[in-house]
Design an enzyme around this catalytic site. Structure first.
Site, PDB file in Angstrom:
ATOM      1  N   CYS A 172      -6.242  -4.206   7.054  1.00  0.00           N
ATOM      2  CA  CYS A 172      -7.411  -3.324   7.076  1.00  0.00           C
ATOM      3  C   CYS A 172      -8.566  -3.815   6.212  1.00  0.00           C
ATOM      4  CB  CYS A 172      -7.010  -1.905   6.671  1.00  0.00           C
ATOM      5  SG  CYS A 172      -6.514  -1.713   4.942  1.00  0.00           S
ATOM      6  N   CYS A 210       0.833  -1.201   0.000  1.00  0.00           N
ATOM      7  CA  CYS A 210       0.000   0.000   0.000  1.00  0.00           C
ATOM      8  C   CYS A 210       0.866   1.249   0.000  1.00  0.00           C
ATOM      9  CB  CYS A 210      -0.924  -0.014   1.214  1.00  0.00           C
ATOM     10  SG  CYS A 210      -2.072   1.370   1.281  1.00  0.00           S
TER      11      CYS A 210
END
Length: 371
Positions: free
Chosen positions: A198, A101
């Site tokens: 997440c 990410c």
């Protein structure tokens, strides 16, 4: 300087934004919407990208008196992080989605948009330090608070990205950051830190992978095999349920002949074979790495250390760089256990991050056995 503050909704990014304002920068806050389906967002404090986090980030921006926007990067996140995570596990590798990410979203897509909009830098709540080196390049070093240091997941950043990044928290311990948040009236001062992945709502990575990949070749089952004898010890429902070094949940049903526990040594997703054996077979001292990324000048070789997990220990190592900087060969002076292809090897010279590579293979030099 015009600064874009990435505000996750936690205490760290809120204080980082506050410090950027205090430093005299023209700060705008943003929160990244990363889920294509808001109903799949987590609730509570398990992740870092929930609806509640967006609201917490907005409230923090209001306290700081800065403009605040939500940027939708859900499509990019799904393709570059979630799909990458799935494909890596399907191939028998163990990826780090937070590192991916940072590489693809937070310091690439977000930074590119920020620069296009006239911002000079992006500030985040990561715990790392930036310094100007003697050669004029920006160096990234470990944070003062080694317990919170996040330089490992930032080891994919290039010099151009570092030159447009701000890490205002790198010189502070976490306790000081929470105290500062309380003094500033930020309601997230006591908010728990985010954990887990997440985009996996309940934190059950194995269950999520089985739901997404189970039942589709090559993840529709196979055999569990003993490393020493080749004996088939049992069967399983898919290789995605296993990771290198795993001890629990093997479902073999009977102990080894010597009574010692077995660990996952190798995963072969094409045949569906999971190989298990004693703990000492997990010890490796040689690593091959591909897709190397360098924070500054590319070295030919280096005597330094490598970190192989986000919160793992450092290992003394000799690093040789090959293929015009695209690959590395790492000889560990301190053997490591349970290291899997797909993980990142982040290379340090003292506290300075030199670069990183994706682990493609590991080996035991003394025995010649490798994976």
């Amino acid at each position: 300087m015009r600064v874009l503050a990435a505000m996750s909704g936690g205490v760290d990014s809120a204080v980082a934004a506050a410090r950027a304002v205090e430093a005299g920068h023209d700060v705008t806050g943003i929160h990244l919407a990363l889920s294509r389906n808001p109903r799949s967002y987590r609730s509570g404090a398990r992740g870092c990208c929930t609806i509640e986090d967006s609201n917490d980030a907005r409230r923090a921006a209001d306290v700081l008196g800065i403009a605040f926007y939500v940027w939708d990067f859900s499509e990019e996140f799904h393709e570059d992080v979630v799909e990458d995570f799935l494909s890596e596990y399907a191939a028998g590798r163990t990826p780090n989605p937070c590192l991916r990410c940072n590489e693809k979203i937070k310091f690439a897509a977000v930074l590119d948009r920020a620069v296009a909009l006239g911002f000079d830098a992006v500030a985040t709540g990561h715990y790392a330090q930036l310094e100007s080196g003697a050669d004029g390049l920006i160096e990234m070093h470990r944070a003062v608070d080694h317990g919170k240091d996040q330089s490992y997941v930032l080891g994919v950043l290039t010099q151009d990205q570092l030159a447009r990044s701000l890490f205002p928290l790198g010189g502070s311990p976490k306790s000081e950051v929470r105290e500062e948040a309380a003094r500033r009236g930020l309601l997230v001062a006591d908010k728990p830190d985010s954990h887990d992945i997440c985009f996996i709502a309940d934190g059950d990575t194995g269950g999520w992978l089985t739901e997404k990949l189970g039942g589709s070749a090559p993840n529709d089952g196979g055999e569990i095999v003993d490393h020493a004898t080749g004996e088939v010890l049992g069967t399983h429902g898919g290789t995605v349920g296993f990771t290198i070094g795993q001890r629990k949940g093997l479902r073999i049903g009977r102990p080894a002949a010597d009574g010692r526990p077995r660990f996952v040594l190798d995963i072969e997703p094409v045949s569906g074979t999971v190989t298990v054996g004693p703990r000492e077979e997990l010890r490796i001292d040689a690593i091959s790495g591909i897709r190397a990324r360098w924070c500054g000048t590319v070295p030919d070789r280096l005597e330094g250390t490598v970190q192989l997990r986000a919160h793992g220990a450092e290992h003394r190592a000799r690093v040789e760089v090959a293929d015009d900087g695209d690959a590395v060969e790492i000889a560990l002076h301190d053997p490591a256990e349970g290291i899997a292809p797909g993980q990142a090897a982040v290379i340090y010279d003292g506290t300075r991050v030199v670069g990183s590579a994706t682990i493609s293979a590991t080996a035991r030099r003394l025995s010649g056995a490798g994976r």
